[in-house]
Design a protein around this motif. Structure first.
Motif, PDB file in Angstrom:
ATOM      1  N   ASP A 138       0.802  -1.224   0.000  1.00 29.70           N
ATOM      2  CA  ASP A 138       0.000   0.000   0.000  1.00 29.70           C
ATOM      3  C   ASP A 138       0.837   1.277   0.000  1.00 29.70           C
ATOM      4  N   GLY A 139       2.152   1.132   0.075  1.00 29.96           N
ATOM      5  CA  GLY A 139       3.024   2.296   0.046  1.00 29.96           C
ATOM      6  C   GLY A 139       3.206   2.998   1.370  1.00 29.96           C
ATOM      7  N   GLU A 140       2.681   2.405   2.464  1.00 31.46           N
ATOM      8  CA  GLU A 140       2.935   3.011   3.776  1.00 31.46           C
ATOM      9  C   GLU A 140       4.420   2.981   4.105  1.00 31.46           C
ATOM     10  N   ILE A 141       5.065   1.894   3.686  1.00 31.08           N
ATOM     11  CA  ILE A 141       6.507   1.760   3.848  1.00 31.08           C
ATOM     12  C   ILE A 141       7.108   1.655   2.454  1.00 31.08           C
ATOM     13  N   LYS A 142       8.106   2.486   2.176  1.00 31.48           N
ATOM     14  CA  LYS A 142       8.767   2.467   0.871  1.00 31.48           C
ATOM     15  C   LYS A 142      10.213   1.994   1.018  1.00 31.48           C
ATOM     16  N   PHE A 143      10.641   1.171   0.078  1.00 30.44           N
ATOM     17  CA  PHE A 143      12.039   0.749   0.021  1.00 30.44           C
ATOM     18  C   PHE A 143      12.773   1.616  -0.989  1.00 30.44           C
ATOM     19  N   VAL A 144      13.977   2.041  -0.621  1.00 25.61           N
ATOM     20  CA  VAL A 144      14.857   2.789  -1.520  1.00 25.61           C
ATOM     21  C   VAL A 144      16.198   2.068  -1.543  1.00 25.61           C
ATOM     22  N   PRO A 145      16.625   1.561  -2.729  1.00 28.20           N
ATOM     23  CA  PRO A 145      15.947   1.504  -4.020  1.00 28.20           C
ATOM     24  C   PRO A 145      14.723   0.563  -3.973  1.00 28.20           C
ATOM     25  N   GLN A 146      13.778   0.828  -4.864  1.00 30.37           N
ATOM     26  CA  GLN A 146      12.495   0.132  -4.808  1.00 30.37           C
ATOM     27  C   GLN A 146      12.628  -1.362  -5.081  1.00 30.37           C
ATOM     28  N   GLN A 147      13.665  -1.789  -5.823  1.00 29.67           N
ATOM     29  CA  GLN A 147      13.748  -3.208  -6.184  1.00 29.67           C
ATOM     30  C   GLN A 147      13.880  -4.122  -4.965  1.00 29.67           C
ATOM     31  N   TYR A 148      14.269  -3.547  -3.816  1.00 30.91           N
ATOM     32  CA  TYR A 148      14.392  -4.389  -2.627  1.00 30.91           C
ATOM     33  C   TYR A 148      13.032  -4.818  -2.085  1.00 30.91           C
ATOM     34  N   GLU A 149      11.969  -4.178  -2.557  1.00 31.83           N
ATOM     35  CA  GLU A 149      10.635  -4.660  -2.203  1.00 31.83           C
ATOM     36  C   GLU A 149      10.446  -6.099  -2.669  1.00 31.83           C
ATOM     37  N   ASN A 150      11.011  -6.415  -3.833  1.00 33.46           N
ATOM     38  CA  ASN A 150      10.860  -7.778  -4.369  1.00 33.46           C
ATOM     39  C   ASN A 150      11.516  -8.801  -3.453  1.00 33.46           C
ATOM     40  N   MET A 151      12.682  -8.462  -2.922  1.00 34.49           N
ATOM     41  CA  MET A 151      13.358  -9.359  -1.980  1.00 34.49           C
ATOM     42  C   MET A 151      12.507  -9.534  -0.723  1.00 34.49           C
ATOM     43  N   TYR A 152      11.969  -8.440  -0.257  1.00 30.47           N
ATOM     44  CA  TYR A 152      11.106  -8.451   0.931  1.00 30.47           C
ATOM     45  C   TYR A 152       9.885  -9.339   0.691  1.00 30.47           C
ATOM     46  N   PHE A 153       9.182  -9.115  -0.430  1.00 30.38           N
ATOM     47  CA  PHE A 153       7.978  -9.904  -0.732  1.00 30.38           C
ATOM     48  C   PHE A 153       8.321 -11.391  -0.891  1.00 30.38           C
ATOM     49  N   SER A 154       9.436 -11.681  -1.524  1.00 32.07           N
ATOM     50  CA  SER A 154       9.832 -13.073  -1.747  1.00 32.07           C
ATOM     51  C   SER A 154       9.969 -13.818  -0.427  1.00 32.07           C
ATOM     52  N   TRP A 155      10.630 -13.186   0.538  1.00 35.46           N
ATOM     53  CA  TRP A 155      10.791 -13.811   1.855  1.00 35.46           C
ATOM     54  C   TRP A 155       9.456 -13.911   2.591  1.00 35.46           C
ATOM     55  N   MET A 156       8.718 -12.819   2.585  1.00 35.38           N
ATOM     56  CA  MET A 156       7.522 -12.750   3.411  1.00 35.38           C
ATOM     57  C   MET A 156       6.407 -13.670   2.913  1.00 35.38           C
ATOM     58  N   ARG A 157       6.340 -13.864   1.601  1.00 31.92           N
ATOM     59  CA  ARG A 157       5.268 -14.700   1.056  1.00 31.92           C
ATOM     60  C   ARG A 157       5.589 -16.183   1.152  1.00 31.92           C
ATOM     61  N   ASP A 158       6.799 -16.511   1.535  1.00 31.11           N
ATOM     62  CA  ASP A 158       7.172 -17.909   1.749  1.00 31.11           C
ATOM     63  C   ASP A 158       7.752 -18.061   3.154  1.00 31.11           C
ATOM     64  N   ILE A 159       7.173 -17.328   4.101  1.00 33.47           N
ATOM     65  CA  ILE A 159       7.758 -17.236   5.435  1.00 33.47           C
ATOM     66  C   ILE A 159       7.550 -18.521   6.225  1.00 33.47           C
ATOM     67  N   GLN A 160       8.569 -18.883   7.000  1.00 31.90           N
ATOM     68  CA  GLN A 160       8.511 -20.044   7.883  1.00 31.90           C
ATOM     69  C   GLN A 160       8.430 -19.558   9.328  1.00 31.90           C
ATOM     70  N   ASP A 161       7.952 -20.405  10.206  1.00 35.24           N
ATOM     71  CA  ASP A 161       7.902 -20.035  11.623  1.00 35.24           C
ATOM     72  C   ASP A 161       9.315 -19.727  12.124  1.00 35.24           C
ATOM     73  N   TRP A 162       9.385 -18.819  13.041  1.00 32.16           N
ATOM     74  CA  TRP A 162      10.662 -18.235  13.491  1.00 32.16           C
ATOM     75  C   TRP A 162      11.100 -18.886  14.801  1.00 32.16           C
ATOM     76  N   CYS A 163      12.264 -19.507  14.764  1.00 29.16           N
ATOM     77  CA  CYS A 163      12.842 -20.104  15.980  1.00 29.16           C
ATOM     78  C   CYS A 163      13.468 -18.981  16.805  1.00 29.16           C
ATOM     79  N   ILE A 164      12.925 -18.747  18.005  1.00 26.75           N
ATOM     80  CA  ILE A 164      13.354 -17.596  18.803  1.00 26.75           C
ATOM     81  C   ILE A 164      14.126 -17.980  20.064  1.00 26.75           C
TER      82      ILE A 164
END
Length: 936
Positions: free
Chosen positions: A373-399
């Motif tokens: 939605d553009g609330e958070i912007k990545f500069v350079p914008q292409q890093y959004e793709n890296m972000y989406f790639s991780w987040m859409r295939d996210i695994q549970d987080w060992c903490i």
């Protein structure tokens, strides 16, 4: 001012003043602006990546502070669970003591003691870099307030059903005895082997061959997998295999994951010791057999012969046993990626243990949406793709981590294994009605440091209390970070902040590249190419540098190689360049690229840049101190500083040069501000450099001399030039301050009064704002025409070998009316800059025999008679021509040698051909010059 620029003499002094006076604190006025420092490890020291990142943040902070914003740069350090525990354990080991000898509480006391005594190295180094965070608000991820925030988050996530405990596969460090994150695992290529084993079919009718790089894990095999469409094995799917060296039988299964074209097409499946096998094991409901202990020795679930064996010793024994049974098909050399712990260097094992996990998929939904939605912007914008790639295939987080240093998990167990979560044991008993007869023990694990740092933007501002700081500065404005932790830190901050604050943590994520050496290689101890920012600032002698780079290297050949390399690269050590030169080098490299090649040669150039500013200031002060520079008049509408518009004074005159430099300053102000606002600090720094070096210093200072040194110049003209000199300098200092804080503060204090400015520090002065009304396009066109004309005359001098010190006559032919106007209006400038004894405008009469330069249709003519010794110059040129012709003959002979052309690398041959073309072109140019001189 001192005649020479000495950064060491001003930097420490100014930093102490800034910090003591509290200049870094928010002013409480203006719109809020906040950056959170990515908390460096408390064990850390400043490296090139830190220096680059902190310099970027400090530029943004200083810029917005000067823009009048209520600016907070929140500083703090991370407790760095693994790193800190290792440091303290090593200190204890040297005394012959282990942490287990001390016990948990006493060990933690030792860690806190170390933190107080030795944990401030990196914060001291940040000060040396000129970083201007609010040190009075310094936080630590283990301080009391942050501990409260961490507990609150864990407890609430548990109550929300988003935290659970389960047995899963993790990265296990056998030396540390803890799970580690992917970021703490370094996988690099190493030479190894691929063992091919025969697995007999249980039916007795033959065997299949599997290949493995980890023979010891075969004792935990649960199946062999093939691709369902592999014709070689379709008939075997469902049959059983007799697993060698064990009494077990395992099935042959079919799975699309198998690559039928790799190896034999048969893959052994060990769910407890391989992440991909684990997922396949879940899909096929295979038994998960853990064969390792916490030390990565073989456990009780393997045949008796192998129990208690160290994993690599077991590997050798298993290979030998396969060979003895005639089941070793072959061994191939194989290069593979081996995962090692970044702290310990030991091989990491996928290992099945009980750990605490966060269910991240529900948290990821809102975090993805915030970026979409553009609330958070990545500069350079292409890093959004890296972000989406991780987040859409996210695994549970060992903490959870099996350490003592860190936030201990607020969970308690009774004797039946029931789990109770709360702030402390008393709270757990009260909330769950547990009497004193119920025995409770707290979980021994601590939380992953990424868990606590995930709360950084709001935890540092006082959450869970609704503090004034939280209301003022959250959400923050920009996060400056490297691309390698977008998932580990950035994404987790977004998820946790949205869940607990119902708002984003920051509006912008500025992702910078990673600093590498001048060849593009990663900086590492083993490569011997590490640069320490402090060494570049303060200098280091060769012997100390060699000792520093070779310290801790165990292999003699590696120490020898790095010593030799260092002596070659820095034969005299590293000079002291100062903080401003280093910072400016960083900004010049801050493009949108992923990797940053750092060349020490660039910092040398920016040290010269600092010298240029210093020397220019000395010239300005020499001509302006104790003079009327308009310092007592109100800042009026003609002021280059911008700001208020009052009635203009009229007791000074601005020359063409004055109008030109004021115009160029406005253009530069726009370019610098735009570069900073768009996170293109490379463009901002280049615009400022070009203005200071190429326009203010190279041209305007020279253009000021004909006015200031001319006895016939009017007082109003002199005042106009002095006024422009000092005000452009003062404005430029404010423009440069976010990037070069120390030299600008030092000089500003010397020039501010002359420029009509007041204030205790430049960092609280206003950042310059361009005023289009001060841009005189005609002045720009006229002055740049003069520059071209002067450069043309200088080129004639160079070509004809006429001394720059010798005044020469100039004839101008075919000049149109506008060009004649420019010459007549600016004879003083032209005469001074080109060192002319006279300028003659020709009006149809024949010009004397001259060297000629063209400026459009206009001819600039320098008569040669009497300026050069014709015979001597022709003789000199003949020698140059002869030298070049011989060089051309040598290269042609080399290129005519078939052996050279056929055997030499293509790039070497190409380089020789380029050199031949250059030599021939140079010879042709000198022949032309000789011909011109011969006609004189």
């Amino acid at each position: 001012m001192d005649k020479t620029y000495q950064p060491a003499s001003i930097e420490t002094q100014w930093y102490q003043t800034w910090e003591t006076e509290g200049y870094f604190k928010p002013t409480g006025k203006g719109d809020p602006y906040c950056i959170m420092i990515p908390p460096p490890n408390v064990t850390g020291s400043l490296h090139m990546g830190h220096g680059f990142q902190e310099s970027i943040m400090d530029c943004l902070i200083r810029y917005n502070r000067m823009k009048g914003k209520n600016t907070l740069w929140q500083v703090g350090t991370d407790h760095a669970g693994i790193a800190t525990q290792m440091v303290v354990e090593r200190l204890l080991d040297a005394q012959g003591i282990s942490r287990h000898d001390l016990g948990r509480e006493n060990f933690l006391e030792k860690v806190w003691e170390w933190k107080e005594e030795s944990g401030g190295t990196i914060t001291r180094q940040l000060r040396r870099l000129g970083a201007s965070p609010d040190w009075s608000r310094e936080r630590f991820t283990m301080d009391d307030g942050f501990y409260k925030a961490v507990q609150e988050v864990f407890i609430q996530l548990y109550k929300d059903g988003l935290i659970y405990r389960g047995k899963r596969l993790v990265n296990w460090d056998p030396k540390l005895h803890t799970a580690v994150s992917d970021l703490e695992v370094i996988s690099e290529e190493e030479k190894g082997f691929l063992w091919h084993f025969r697995y007999p079919l249980a039916s007795g009718e033959g065997h299949i061959v599997v290949a493995t790089t980890r023979p010891e894990t075969m004792l935990g095999d649960s199946a062999v997998a093939v691709h369902p469409e592999d014709e070689r094995y379709k008939h075997l799917v469902g049959q059983m295999i007799k697993l060698p060296l064990t009494e077990r039988e395992i099935p042959i299964i079919a799975d699309d994951y198998v690559d039928k074209d790799f190896g034999t097409g048969c893959v052994k499946i060990t769910p407890a010791h391989d992440f991909n096998d684990y997922e396949m094991g879940k899909r096929h409901n295979l038994p998960i057999i853990n064969i390792l202990t916490d030390d990565a020795d073989l456990n009780q679930d393997v045949p008796e012969k192998y129990r208690g064996m160290e994993r690599f010793a077991a590997r050798k024994q298993i290979v030998a046993d396969f060979e003895a049974l005639g089941l070793l098909e072959k061994i191939d050399d194989h290069v593979l990626k081996v995962p090692r712990g970044d702290r310990t260097g030991v091989v990491i094992e996928p290992y099945l243990t009980d750990q605490w996990y966060v269910k991240t998929a529900p948290l990821a939904e809102q975090a993805i949406k915030a970026v979409e939605d553009g609330e958070i912007k990545f500069v350079p914008q292409q890093y959004e793709n890296m972000y989406f790639s991780w987040m859409r295939d996210i695994q549970d987080w060992c903490i959870s981590r099996q350490l003592w240093w860190g936030h201990r998990i607020p969970a308690w167990y009774d004797d039946e294994g029931n789990i109770f979560v709360g702030r402390d044991e008393a709270a757990v008993r009260a909330e769950n009605n547990l009497g004193a007869e119920v025995n409770l023990r707290q979980d021994n694990d601590v939380l992953d440091t990424w868990f606590s740092s995930g709360l950084w933007t709001f935890g540092t501002l006082g959450w869970p209390e609704n503090t004034e700081e939280l209301k003022t500065f959250h959400p923050t404005d920009v996060l400056v970070t490297g691309f390698d932790i977008i998932f580990f830190w950035v994404a987790r901050m977004i998820m946790l902040t949205l869940h607990f604050r119902k708002e984003i943590p920051f509006h912008t994520v500025y992702v910078h590249g990673l600093v590498r050496d001048s060849q593009g290689q990663k900086m590492s101890k083993s490569k011997g190419n590490v640069l320490d920012p402090i060494d570049l600032i303060d200098g280091i002698d060769l012997e100390t540098l060699v000792a520093k780079r070779t310290a801790g290297l165990m292999q003699p050949h590696l120490r020898e190689k790095i010593e030799k390399q260092t002596r070659k690269e820095f034969p005299e050590g590293i000079n002291a360049y100062g903080t401003d030169a280093l910072r400016y080098t960083y900004y010049s490299l801050a493009s949108t690229g992923r990797d940053i090649k750092f060349d020490v040669g660039r910092i040398e150039g920016f040290r010269n840049f600092c010298n240029k500013i210093w020397n220019a200031t000395n010239y300005v002060l020499m001509n302006c101190e104790d003079q009327d520079c308009g310092q007592n008049e109100a800042q009026d509408s003609a002021s280059v500083a911008g700001g208020r518009t009052l009635e203009a004074t009229t007791d000074y005159e601005l020359s063409l040069a004055d109008k030109w430099i004021i115009s160029k300053l406005q253009i530069t102000e726009k370019a610098v501000a735009e570069g900073i606002e768009t996170y293109r600090l490379d463009l901002a720094s280049q615009a400022l450099y070009d203005f200071i070096w190429n326009e203010y210093c190279a041209w305007y200072l020279e253009l000021s001399k004909p006015v200031l040194w001319d006895e016939n110049a009017s007082p109003a003209a002199k005042k106009g030039t002095r006024r422009t000199l000092i005000r452009v300098l003062e404005t430029t200092l404010r423009l440069a301050h976010p990037m070069m804080p120390f030299i600008t503060e030092e000089i500003w204090q010397k020039v501010k009064t002359l420029a009509g400015q007041t204030g205790d520090t430049i960092m609280h002065a206003s950042f310059p704002v361009a005023d289009d009304s001060k841009i005189d396009q005609q002045a720009i066109v006229d002055l740049e025409w003069i520059q071209k004309a002067v450069e043309s005359v200088r080129n004639i001098r160079g070509e004809m070998s006429i001394s720059p010190a010798k005044a020469i006559p100039l004839f101008v032919n075919k000049a149109d009316a506008e060009e004649q106007r420019r010459i007549n209006d600016n004879r003083a400038f032209f005469t001074k800059l080109a060192n002319l004894e006279s300028i003659t405008l020709l009006d149809g009469e024949e010009a004397p025999m001259s060297a000629t330069a063209l400026l459009g249709k206009m001819e600039l003519l320098v008569p040669m008679a009497g300026l050069i010794d014709k015979g001597a110059e022709i003789a000199r040129l003949d020698k140059e021509i002869d030298k070049l012709e011989k060089e051309a003959e040598r290269i042609e002979s080399k290129l005519g040698n078939a052996k050279f052309v056929d055997k030499a690398p293509a790039e070497v041959v190409a380089k020789e051909r380029e050199r031949l073309a250059e030599v021939k072109e140079a010879a042709a140019q000198i022949q032309e010059q000789k011909a011109r001189i011969a006609t004189l």
